[in-house]
Design an enzyme around this catalytic site. Structure first.
Site, PDB file in Angstrom:
ATOM      1  N   ASN A 105     -10.534 -92.554 -59.321  1.00 48.52           N
ATOM      2  CA  ASN A 105     -10.707 -91.603 -59.965  1.00 48.52           C
ATOM      3  C   ASN A 105     -11.414 -90.705 -58.915  1.00 48.52           C
ATOM      4  OD1 ASN A 105     -10.368 -89.660 -61.994  1.00 48.52           O
ATOM      5  ND2 ASN A 105     -12.491 -89.549 -62.278  1.00 48.52           N
TER       6      ASN A 105
ATOM      7  N   ARG B 162      -2.958 -79.707 -58.839  1.00 47.94           N
ATOM      8  CA  ARG B 162      -3.770 -80.630 -57.983  1.00 47.94           C
ATOM      9  C   ARG B 162      -3.348 -81.651 -59.729  1.00 47.94           C
ATOM     10  NH1 ARG B 162      -7.536 -79.792 -61.477  1.00 47.94           N
ATOM     11  NH2 ARG B 162      -8.265 -81.902 -61.565  1.00 47.94           N
ATOM     12  N   GLY B 163      -3.945 -82.662 -59.579  1.00 46.61           N
ATOM     13  CA  GLY B 163      -4.343 -83.660 -60.900  1.00 46.61           C
ATOM     14  C   GLY B 163      -3.403 -84.123 -61.454  1.00 46.61           C
TER      15      GLY B 163
ATOM     16  N   ASP C 106      -6.399 -91.352 -61.030  1.00 45.56           N
ATOM     17  CA  ASP C 106      -5.204 -90.485 -60.110  1.00 45.56           C
ATOM     18  C   ASP C 106      -4.567 -92.078 -60.281  1.00 45.56           C
ATOM     19  OD1 ASP C 106      -5.673 -87.602 -58.804  1.00 45.56           O
ATOM     20  OD2 ASP C 106      -7.346 -88.760 -60.210  1.00 45.56           O
TER      21      ASP C 106
ATOM     22  N   GLN D 233     -14.832 -79.214 -58.913  1.00 44.21           N
ATOM     23  CA  GLN D 233     -13.463 -79.001 -59.396  1.00 44.21           C
ATOM     24  C   GLN D 233     -14.286 -78.892 -61.165  1.00 44.21           C
ATOM     25  OE1 GLN D 233     -13.029 -80.753 -57.213  1.00 44.21           O
ATOM     26  NE2 GLN D 233     -11.489 -81.516 -56.304  1.00 44.21           N
TER      27      GLN D 233
END
Length: 380
Positions: free
Chosen positions: A263, A64-65, A253, A212
């Site tokens: 985000n 992810r990210g 993102d 997260q």
């Protein structure tokens, strides 16, 4: 409060194993991922032998990210090509695995274009697969370099806005080496401040619903010997009111052409709090996160996550009875509103920090000029 205190220093590697790597065992090439859903309890790797396995890893947030998703997408195309699968089909599936993070589609497109260009030149499929892999590796290197430049620009901006050091920075979600080919985006700026002896405190939002911040940012901060404190998302307001926050640092993102920032959900309320309390709200992201084809925030597709991520909690040592494999914390049948992201309008963003420089004030014209300069640099 439960704090972690540390002295400034070079720190340790945030994780003992690479977040993503390409390997070529005798049975064929594979993409190996650090399973981020298992952190911080254990460091476990996932081995993807095809694009469909990588798609599932992306959807489950094992990888992810935004920047790392772009790298993973590019490697996924290379993996499909190297193993003889339909590259176009794999690329389409990968690009659609998570809709909000624009870097994923950018990485997929870059490797796919390299593959198609090689075929158009008359290269054999195996050579074309090599071209796709080379494109993925180049993107991986570029992201690491971009991370270092963002950290430098971001630290300079913090020092300009907050002369004298002693920065108390609030961050949301996770934006460190777990999301990047390097040391990250927003977290990399905080890490640079720590190494320079100018970070007094990193406030870490736990970041609902998948934690997260609690699971990953706190993990990275601890491994880097940073002074940090974890807080519930809805405690941020009391921190601002007490004058305990000097700046907010988040990643992104997707950044629309007008400067609207998508985000992890919870970012927009922080921007509102920051504006009211006259605290800089800074977004750190590579230029590849800027999507000039998305006109504004209303045009950003926001991913909706399963409701059980809110109505259940995961406890590996306890008996699971919920639909999502967790322990129910809400009545059976409860519906949940669970967007993965929210959108912050540009007027609430103090600055956008990229590897190519800082945009402040945030305007469509300034973003377009920055992206145009980045393209010219790449071509030159």
């Amino acid at each position: 409060m439960a704090d972690q205190y540390a002295q400034a220093g070079e720190g340790k590697r945030p994780t003992g194993i690479p977040v993503i790597r390409w390997e070529e065992p005798p049975e064929g090439p594979v993409l190996v991922l650090l399973d981020q859903t298992r952190l911080p309890g254990e460091e476990v790797e996932l081995v993807c032998t095809d694009a469909s396995a990588l798609v599932e890893a992306i959807r489950s947030l094992a990888v992810r990210g935004a920047p790392l998703l772009g790298i993973a997408g590019a490697y996924g195309v290379a993996l499909a090509a190297a193993r003889g699968f339909d590259v176009d089909e794999a690329a389409t599936a990968l690009a659609g695995a998570r809709p909000t993070a624009v870097n994923l589609a950018v990485g997929v497109r870059r490797a796919r274009s390299a593959y198609a260009a090689a075929l158009a030149r008359g290269d054999a499929p195996r050579q074309a697969a090599g071209a796709a892999l080379a494109a993925a590796r180049q993107l991986h290197r570029e992201d690491a370099e971009a991370s270092a430049r963002m950290a430098g620009h971001g630290l300079a901006l913090l020092d300009e806005l907050l002369p004298g050091g002693g920065h108390r920075v609030l961050t949301h979600c996770n934006s460190g080496s777990l999301v990047s080919g390097g040391e990250g985006t927003a977290f990399a700026v905080a890490l640079a401040a720590h190494r320079a002896g100018r970070l007094r405190r990193l406030w870490v939002d736990e970041t609902r619903p998948l934690l997260q911040g609690a699971r990953l940012t706190a993990y990275e901060a601890a491994r880097s010997d940073m002074a940090y404190t974890l807080l519930t998302d809805n405690a941020a307001g009391s921190l601002f009111a007490a004058g305990e926050v000097d700046a907010v640092l988040i990643g992104a993102d997707r950044i629309a052409a007008d400067g609207s920032v998508a985000n992890k959900v919870g970012s927009y309320p922080l921007a509102v709090l920051a504006r009211y309390h006259h605290v800089p709200f800074i977004v750190v992201a590579p230029v590849t996160t800027v999507d000039l084809h998305t006109a504004d925030g209303a045009s950003i597709e926001v991913e909706q996550r399963p409701g059980f991520e809110v109505t259940e909690v995961m406890a590996p040592q306890a008996q699971s009875t919920g639909a999502g494999g967790g322990i129910p914390v809400a009545p059976l049948g409860t519906q949940a509103y669970n967007p993965a992201f929210d959108v912050t309008p540009p007027e609430l963003v103090t600055a956008i920090v990229t590897e190519e420089g800082v945009v402040s004030p945030v305007t469509a014209e300034a973003l377009a000029a920055l992206c145009a300069g980045s393209r010219e640099t790449a071509i030159g």
